[in-house]
Structure formats: C-alpha cells, structure tokens
Design a protein around this motif. Structure first.
Motif, PDB file in Angstrom:
ATOM      1  N   ASP A   1     -18.591  15.783  34.203  1.00 45.19           N
ATOM      2  CA  ASP A   1     -19.229  15.324  32.887  1.00 45.19           C
ATOM      3  C   ASP A   1     -19.377  14.148  32.575  1.00 45.19           C
ATOM      4  OD1 ASP A   1     -19.476  18.118  32.811  1.00 45.19           O
ATOM      5  OD2 ASP A   1     -17.678  18.433  31.328  1.00 45.19           O
ATOM      6  N   PRO A   2     -20.531  13.603  32.256  1.00 43.99           N
ATOM      7  CA  PRO A   2     -20.471  11.828  32.155  1.00 43.99           C
ATOM      8  C   PRO A   2     -20.140  11.446  30.937  1.00 43.99           C
ATOM      9  CG  PRO A   2     -22.602  13.281  31.917  1.00 43.99           C
ATOM     10  CD  PRO A   2     -21.644  14.124  32.299  1.00 43.99           C
ATOM     11  N   VAL A   3     -19.375  10.249  30.826  1.00 48.31           N
ATOM     12  CA  VAL A   3     -18.871   9.755  29.519  1.00 48.31           C
ATOM     13  C   VAL A   3     -19.305   8.125  29.806  1.00 48.31           C
ATOM     14  CG1 VAL A   3     -16.781   8.851  28.153  1.00 48.31           C
ATOM     15  CG2 VAL A   3     -16.901  11.058  29.725  1.00 48.31           C
TER      16      VAL A   3
ATOM     17  N   TYR B   1     -31.358   9.100  19.815  1.00 48.09           N
ATOM     18  CA  TYR B   1     -31.525   9.784  20.964  1.00 48.09           C
ATOM     19  C   TYR B   1     -30.782  11.073  20.978  1.00 48.09           C
ATOM     20  CZ  TYR B   1     -33.580   5.461  22.603  1.00 48.09           C
ATOM     21  OH  TYR B   1     -34.431   4.129  22.696  1.00 48.09           O
ATOM     22  N   PRO B   2     -31.013  11.747  20.077  1.00 42.82           N
ATOM     23  CA  PRO B   2     -30.053  13.115  20.006  1.00 42.82           C
ATOM     24  C   PRO B   2     -29.905  13.870  21.380  1.00 42.82           C
ATOM     25  CG  PRO B   2     -32.041  13.284  18.726  1.00 42.82           C
ATOM     26  CD  PRO B   2     -32.150  12.037  19.235  1.00 42.82           C
ATOM     27  N   ASN B   3     -30.909  13.893  22.035  1.00 42.59           N
ATOM     28  CA  ASN B   3     -30.745  14.962  23.056  1.00 42.59           C
ATOM     29  C   ASN B   3     -30.070  14.215  24.384  1.00 42.59           C
ATOM     30  OD1 ASN B   3     -32.347  16.985  22.174  1.00 42.59           O
ATOM     31  ND2 ASN B   3     -34.222  15.856  22.922  1.00 42.59           N
ATOM     32  N   LEU B   4     -29.752  13.038  24.025  1.00 38.98           N
ATOM     33  CA  LEU B   4     -28.722  12.245  24.964  1.00 38.98           C
ATOM     34  C   LEU B   4     -27.128  12.271  24.751  1.00 38.98           C
ATOM     35  CD1 LEU B   4     -30.587   8.842  25.850  1.00 38.98           C
ATOM     36  CD2 LEU B   4     -30.184  11.048  27.382  1.00 38.98           C
ATOM     37  N   VAL B   5     -26.764  12.342  23.443  1.00 36.58           N
ATOM     38  CA  VAL B   5     -25.552  12.405  23.038  1.00 36.58           C
ATOM     39  C   VAL B   5     -24.955  13.587  22.731  1.00 36.58           C
ATOM     40  CG1 VAL B   5     -24.148  11.197  21.440  1.00 36.58           C
ATOM     41  CG2 VAL B   5     -26.201  10.028  22.223  1.00 36.58           C
ATOM     42  N   ASP B   6     -23.911  14.069  23.434  1.00 40.16           N
ATOM     43  CA  ASP B   6     -23.340  15.681  23.178  1.00 40.16           C
ATOM     44  C   ASP B   6     -22.424  15.464  22.083  1.00 40.16           C
ATOM     45  OD1 ASP B   6     -24.802  16.914  25.232  1.00 40.16           O
ATOM     46  OD2 ASP B   6     -23.342  16.791  26.630  1.00 40.16           O
ATOM     47  N   ARG B   7     -21.701  14.378  22.201  1.00 35.94           N
ATOM     48  CA  ARG B   7     -20.513  14.124  21.304  1.00 35.94           C
ATOM     49  C   ARG B   7     -20.110  12.576  21.158  1.00 35.94           C
ATOM     50  NH1 ARG B   7     -17.868  16.515  25.804  1.00 35.94           N
ATOM     51  NH2 ARG B   7     -18.964  18.241  25.500  1.00 35.94           N
ATOM     52  N   LEU B   8     -19.388  12.076  19.995  1.00 31.55           N
ATOM     53  CA  LEU B   8     -19.099  10.775  19.860  1.00 31.55           C
ATOM     54  C   LEU B   8     -17.786  10.701  19.767  1.00 31.55           C
ATOM     55  CD1 LEU B   8     -21.985   9.756  17.295  1.00 31.55           C
ATOM     56  CD2 LEU B   8     -21.678   8.856  19.331  1.00 31.55           C
TER      57      LEU B   8
ATOM     58  N   PHE C   1      -8.773  12.282  25.481  1.00 23.63           N
ATOM     59  CA  PHE C   1      -8.869  13.338  26.421  1.00 23.63           C
ATOM     60  C   PHE C   1      -9.314  14.542  25.305  1.00 23.63           C
ATOM     61  CE2 PHE C   1      -6.203  11.655  29.863  1.00 23.63           C
ATOM     62  CZ  PHE C   1      -7.213  11.413  30.790  1.00 23.63           C
ATOM     63  N   ARG C   2      -8.576  14.710  24.263  1.00 18.74           N
ATOM     64  CA  ARG C   2      -8.775  15.533  22.986  1.00 18.74           C
ATOM     65  C   ARG C   2     -10.254  15.633  22.719  1.00 18.74           C
ATOM     66  NH1 ARG C   2      -4.306  17.782  20.204  1.00 18.74           N
ATOM     67  NH2 ARG C   2      -2.354  17.399  21.130  1.00 18.74           N
ATOM     68  N   ALA C   3     -10.814  14.512  22.460  1.00 23.16           N
ATOM     69  CA  ALA C   3     -12.021  14.085  22.120  1.00 23.16           C
ATOM     70  C   ALA C   3     -13.216  14.494  23.027  1.00 23.16           C
ATOM     71  CB  ALA C   3     -12.225  12.761  21.672  1.00 23.16           C
ATOM     72  N   VAL C   4     -12.916  14.206  24.339  1.00 24.77           N
ATOM     73  CA  VAL C   4     -14.080  14.634  25.285  1.00 24.77           C
ATOM     74  C   VAL C   4     -13.876  16.071  25.523  1.00 24.77           C
ATOM     75  CG1 VAL C   4     -14.210  12.026  26.049  1.00 24.77           C
ATOM     76  CG2 VAL C   4     -12.603  13.979  27.184  1.00 24.77           C
ATOM     77  N   THR C   5     -13.005  16.831  25.644  1.00 30.62           N
ATOM     78  CA  THR C   5     -12.785  18.162  25.812  1.00 30.62           C
ATOM     79  C   THR C   5     -12.927  18.996  24.703  1.00 30.62           C
ATOM     80  OG1 THR C   5     -10.376  17.912  25.733  1.00 30.62           O
ATOM     81  CG2 THR C   5     -11.509  17.828  27.722  1.00 30.62           C
TER      82      THR C   5
END
Length: 286
Positions: A23-25, A110-117, A262-266
């Motif tokens: 999963d990309p970050v 670019y809302p389709n590009l960003v899953d979460r912040l 880690f909590r944030a990206v998961t």
C-alpha cells in the motif's frame, strides 16, 4: 531504495525516493528541509509492507529550485504529479508542517488520489492567524523579520529556524545536520515557501473533506497552535495524537511517533490519544 527525478511541469523536476512494496504512502517534509528527515520512517514503513514515496518539495533537497510559483496549489499539484508518475492510483499522504498544508490541499484538489491524511506538527489549515482561523500569530508580525533575516544573516537565521522549534534544544550534531539540509534550499525558494506557510488559509477545505485524518502533534511545539489543532479535530472529527515534544516528533519521540504513524496508516480510529514514554513501556490515554 531508488531515487528518481520527476518532471512536475516543463523544466521543473522534483526528487523522489522509493522503497518497498505494498500500500503506497507519500511522505512530504516541511519548510527548508527534505525527505532526509523521514529516513527512519521510510525504512520502517517499507519493512511493514508499504510502498514508500518520499518527495523533496520544489526548491528543497535535491529538487529543482525555479524562480516562480511556490503557492500551495502548485505544491499540491507537484505531489499529485509524483503519484501519477509512479502510477499510484491512491495513497496515504503524510505531511509535516508545510507538507501537512500541502497534503490537505492535495486531498481537496485530487480527492481520488488521497485515501487518508496524516498531518504531522500541522493542522493543515494555516501556519499563522487568518480571518477564518483565529489561532497563532498574525503573518504580519513575523513574515517581514524572517525575510530580512534570510537576506542579512542567512546562516544564523537558518540555524535558529530549524533549531528553535524543538521542545528541548537539540544536540549540536542534530542541529548541524538540519542546518546543512536547510541550506540546500536557496533564499528565493525559502522566502516564497515561508510566505505560503504564513499566508495560506484553507479552512474552507475542511467542509468538503471525507477521508480519515490523523493529526500527530507535539504539546510543546512552539511553531504550532495546539488550540488550532484541537479546533480542526472538533471540526472534522479527526484523530488527534499528542506527544510530549516540539515540532520534530519523528526526531524527538521516534518510537512513539512510529507507533502513531502505524495506527494512522492502518486506520485505527481513536479520537484523542496522548502517548507518553514511561520507564519501560508506553501508556495510552484516551
């Protein structure tokens, strides 16, 4: 790890580090620094199964430093161009300080590009008091002095600018390292990006935001309004993680910062978290 120069507009290239798969970050640093500040996080995220992209903002690190635009829309467009160049359809975007404002603008444009912040030492909205953001100092109170210091005493100014935001003074080795990175950013880019940091107001973006957001802040951060971070958390229901540090949580509290990241990206959802380092363990208060 590979290093790639990505052309974000004709004649302007930004440097991007890539490591890992999964999963990309996307990691975006702050004012006058570079992807070097993320060295540890690039490694640990890749070890955890993520594809990590760490970009140098235009004018910073190994990226080109053109004369011209450094406004928040341009910086956000550069971030989107990086994801496009690496054929990333959507990613978690982690932004620190000015990078946090850039990340928030990316999510809006670019809302389709960003899953979460993940906003690090940043509320994403503004770096100074604005008509729609009543926290921090007014830009007029500090901008002129910063530009004057850049002109008259750049070496001393940059050393103070990167050292003063720590919660407690850093050791000389760390300060020397950060100063060397900062001086890679030429004066015209530094001044333009400081103006962007101080003059940008994007509270309006919060109204349309519909993705998970985590703020990771230091309770002793002299460069960030903690009350402003609370205000954003109340507005959008973001997760707010507080660490006992200043403006550099990835350097001042690296273990706790990695845990929060880690909590944030998961997507672990915890509205308000305070992480404190104990003698042999971590405590979490909600």
């Amino acid at each position: 790890m590979s290093s790639t120069m990505v052309e974000v507009e004709p004649g302007v290239r930004v440097k991007v580090l890539e490591l890992g798969a999964g999963d990309p970050v996307l990691l975006i640093h702050g004012w006058s620094l570079s992807s070097a500040v993320w060295d540890r996080q690039i490694r640990v995220l890749a070890e955890a199964g993520h594809r990590v992209l760490a970009m140098d903002l235009r004018g910073h690190g190994g990226s080109d430093a053109p004369w011209g635009r450094y406004d928040i829309d341009r910086l956000a467009d550069d971030g989107a161009a990086v994801l496009d160049a690496f054929h990333v359809r959507s990613a978690t975007v982690v932004g620190w300080s000015l990078g946090g404002m850039t990340a928030l603008r990316m999510a809006h444009r670019y809302p389709n590009l960003v899953d979460r912040l993940v906003l690090v030492a940043s509320n994403g909205v503004a770096g100074a008091r604005q008509p729609d953001y009543q926290f921090g100092v007014p830009a007029d109170a500090v901008e002129g002095g910063m530009h004057a210091a850049e002109h008259s005493g750049r070496l001393d100014y940059r050393r103070r600018a990167v050292g003063d935001p720590f919660g407690t003074p850093p050791d000389a080795q760390t300060l020397d390292w950060l100063q060397r990175i900062s001086l890679q950013t030429p004066s015209w880019a530094a001044n333009a990006c400081m103006t962007t940091l101080l003059r940008t107001s994007q509270a309006f973006v919060l109204d349309d935001l519909d993705i998970p957001v985590t703020q990771i802040i230091g309770t002793s951060d002299p460069a960030l309004s903690v009350r402003g971070a609370y205000w954003v958390q109340e507005r959008i229901g973001s997760t707010l993680v507080e660490l006992d540090c200043g403006h550099y949580p990835m350097l001042e509290q690296p273990d706790l910062f990695d845990e929060a990241l880690f909590r944030a990206v998961t997507l672990v959802k915890e509205p308000h978290v305070r992480l404190a380092e104990g003698p042999s363990s971590h405590s979490v208060q909600t």
